[in-house]
Design an enzyme around this catalytic site. Sequence first.
Site, PDB file in Angstrom:
ATOM      1  N   HIS A   1       0.822  -1.214   0.000  1.00  0.00           N
ATOM      2  CA  HIS A   1       0.000   0.000   0.000  1.00  0.00           C
ATOM      3  C   HIS A   1       0.858   1.267   0.000  1.00  0.00           C
ATOM      4  CE1 HIS A   1       0.022   0.066   4.583  1.00  0.00           C
ATOM      5  NE2 HIS A   1      -0.041   1.359   4.379  1.00  0.00           N
TER       6      HIS A   1
ATOM      7  N   ASP B   1       1.121  -7.643   2.460  1.00  0.00           N
ATOM      8  CA  ASP B   1       1.235  -6.214   2.133  1.00  0.00           C
ATOM      9  C   ASP B   1       2.706  -5.786   1.963  1.00  0.00           C
ATOM     10  OD1 ASP B   1       0.848  -3.515   1.832  1.00  0.00           O
ATOM     11  OD2 ASP B   1      -0.496  -3.291   3.540  1.00  0.00           O
TER      12      ASP B   1
ATOM     13  N   SER C   1       3.992   2.314   8.377  1.00  0.00           N
ATOM     14  CA  SER C   1       3.780   1.294   7.366  1.00  0.00           C
ATOM     15  C   SER C   1       5.065   1.080   6.590  1.00  0.00           C
ATOM     16  CB  SER C   1       2.665   1.702   6.410  1.00  0.00           C
ATOM     17  OG  SER C   1       1.447   1.355   6.976  1.00  0.00           O
TER      18      SER C   1
HETATM   19  N1  ARG Z   1      -4.891   0.843   7.715  1.00  0.00           N
HETATM   20  C1  ARG Z   1      -3.599   0.875   7.128  1.00  0.00           C
HETATM   21  C2  ARG Z   1      -2.987   2.283   7.188  1.00  0.00           C
HETATM   22  O1  ARG Z   1      -3.517   3.132   7.852  1.00  0.00           O
HETATM   23  C3  ARG Z   1      -3.600   0.318   5.747  1.00  0.00           C
HETATM   24  C4  ARG Z   1      -4.279   1.153   4.717  1.00  0.00           C
HETATM   25  C5  ARG Z   1      -4.209   0.603   3.330  1.00  0.00           C
HETATM   26  N2  ARG Z   1      -5.177  -0.426   3.077  1.00  0.00           N
HETATM   27  C6  ARG Z   1      -6.492  -0.200   2.749  1.00  0.00           C
HETATM   28  N3  ARG Z   1      -7.304  -1.204   2.617  1.00  0.00           N
HETATM   29  N4  ARG Z   1      -6.957   1.013   2.547  1.00  0.00           N
HETATM   30  O2  ARG Z   1      -2.373   2.814   6.328  1.00  0.00           O
HETATM   31  N1  ASP Z   2      -1.400   1.599   7.994  1.00  0.00           N
HETATM   32  C1  ASP Z   2      -0.629   2.645   8.626  1.00  0.00           C
HETATM   33  C2  ASP Z   2       0.373   3.287   7.662  1.00  0.00           C
HETATM   34  O1  ASP Z   2       0.154   3.327   6.465  1.00  0.00           O
HETATM   35  C3  ASP Z   2       0.033   2.140   9.849  1.00  0.00           C
HETATM   36  C4  ASP Z   2      -0.816   2.332  11.063  1.00  0.00           C
HETATM   37  O2  ASP Z   2      -1.572   3.321  11.134  1.00  0.00           O
HETATM   38  O3  ASP Z   2      -0.690   1.502  11.970  1.00  0.00           O
HETATM   39  O4  ASP Z   2       1.345   3.891   8.054  1.00  0.00           O
END
Ligand code: ARG
Ligand code: ASP
Length: 720
Positions: free
Chosen positions: A83, A219, A648
């Site tokens: 991502h 990921d 991330s």
């Molecule tokens: N929750 C994670 C973060 O805040 C992953 C986000 C990417 N994945 C998604 N399904 N949008 O970045």
């Molecule tokens: N998914 C988040 C990021 O892209 C990581 C988190 O918020 O734990 O940095």
Amino acid sequence: MKFLRLLLILFVLPTFAQQGGMWIPSLLKGMNETEMKNLGMKITAEDIYSANKSSLKDAVPQFNGGCTAEMISSKGLLLTNHHCGFDAIQNQSSLEHDYLTNGFWAYKMDEELPNKDLYVTFIVRIEDVTTKVLEGVASIASEAEKQKKIQENIATLSKTLPKESWQENQIRTFYDGNQYLLFVVENFKDVRLVGAPPSSIGKFGSDTDNWVWPRHTGDFSLFRVYADKNGRPAEYSKDNIPYTPKHFFPISIKGIQENDFTMVMGYPGRTQEYLPSYAVDQIMTTIDPARIEIRNHALKVQDGFMRKDNAIKIQYAAKYASTANYWKKWIGEVKGLKKSNALGAKQKFEKEFTDKIAKAGKQAEYGNLLADFKTNYEAITPYALAREYATEIFLRNSNMDLLNFGYKLYQLEQVYNTKGEQAFNDRKTNLVNAFEGFYKEFNPTVDKAIFEQVINLYVTKSPKQFLPNSLNNINSSELASDIYKNTKLTSYEGLKELMNGDAKSVIEKINQDKGYILAKSIAEAYEKNVLPKFNELNLKNIASQRTYMKAIMELSPKSARIFPDANSTLRVTYGKVKGYKPSDAVTYSSMTYLDGVMEKYVPGDYEFDVPKKLIELYNNKDYGQYADKNGKVPVAFIATNHTTGGNSGSPALDANGNLIGCNFDRVWEGTMSDIYYSPEICRNIMVDARYILFIIDKYAGAKNIIDELKIVKQTPTKKK
Ligand code: ARG
Ligand code: ASP
């Protein structure tokens, strides 16, 4: 007996006292090394950060300004999340080469794909520059003037402090303005795509599984950093050579277990761990619920259209995902704050804090802090709420576009009024270019449906006293029909028509457009009725927060070890592999497996489809060296590392500093960790290194990549 108790406390406490924290790598020695060793770490603080020799920090660049990455070979190979690489992978994709859907693998270096605008940033060294930044500041009375002076000092120091010509000085504040650190960094701009799994692996579970444990997402993606022939940063050139990092991580496939030590290094973006209870209350009861409600409506409308119409589904996929990401996070945050009684904990802390002030005889200096916070947060609440609505509805293009487009043109008109024709023309050219992209992800029918809902929320829920006259007694559906029928802002052609001509005629034209007129009236009311007062009160909160932070540090025992809030600088967090109990009678273990991917498999589903090749590998148990003792391939695991957005892609390391995973998310119940970390329910989520290698090796057959890596199979017999 007493002695035994004491012994117990002495030995047991350090391993359980761990309460989160994101630590500055150059300060681990004094602050954390002992605790880290008690938790099982086998390396030293000097191994992690050293000013004089290569250390782990040399293998952890920031990725494209927002994510984290790690170096995994001597030839510049870099690992981050799928991502995080998503934009680059998307930009490389076309109908003929759909790398998002099918994945991409370079089997030779000359097959790697250069990416415009993608860069990674390495830290060369970190220095404390607090005294220099605060020079001449103490004698200034006005908070606004103080801030100005600090900004001036930072600008001057960034230019004058010693660095090599290819390096950059970055100065960042820590502890809310009580400490300033200099980061000398190098930006590498030739970063090429090496590998990405198909989205059905790299984004498996998509939005449904986002922020969720148990998780089965692979990921990750791979890039390579290139340098000029001297090993220094350079723009893309085919003559560039793979960068040799000062350190890269060996990858351990030995396997990990519950309670093993883990450490995560990376660039966490923003936390607010030292807010007073009044601020936490405001977030919990006012700000987050407002954001959630707005996005509820926007997402529901988008989803309705996306399910019916495949073209809209593709068009709105990225927008939907980004709106949904923080929507889901905030829901978890509110739940977590309530469940962990963050407010109660803050109030208790504040009581003790008040006692400490009295004991230390510091009433004159700190005695009014909490009362000031209370008054100020009460006063700012309506302004903060109005600002939140404005942000969601037109300041940022996340929910609905039309008002945001209008707002962008409003800013353009301001540029003309304040900076003149030339600045206007420059801005206009940039905007017209940028709008081409915005309109690709814009559908007037969807936008109108969202507008109708969201504008209704705005007039009924955002504080009425600040609203413009244009929104008095409106019928949102009539307003929507009228605006979307008459504005030119619903298409790129219409926008270009409005933008055609010199400044005067453009401004005349937009001021006759119904969509623009509405957006402008909303923006003007916001800038007149909300922003000035918000800024005034906010400045007071900033000043109080700085003093509060100073007081907390001063009045806490040394053993309290207070970490600075995240600020997108390199941090180290550590903890243990650990499951958790999200609710009564529910227990989650700490590791997921390929079997779980197959359990979630829904053929043809856009979130839970599984590639054929992966199913074959699973059916044939063709796992190579990547299965665990029980013959299962691990996919993801969780631990008590304190992470946030920006972490991330961060390397997850074992006690010896070997890579065991790549961080990518947190568990939903623990997303309040940005405000209040609870060791019971806050967990970070990582892809297991064995899954990454399994996909590269067995799924993609990219032996060339595997051959580059240093894979640790046995317990390293590192002598002390
Ligand atoms: N929750 C994670 C973060 O805040 C992953 C986000 C990417 N994945 C998604 N399904 N949008 O970045
Ligand atoms: N998914 C988040 C990021 O892209 C990581 C988190 O918020 O734990 O940095």
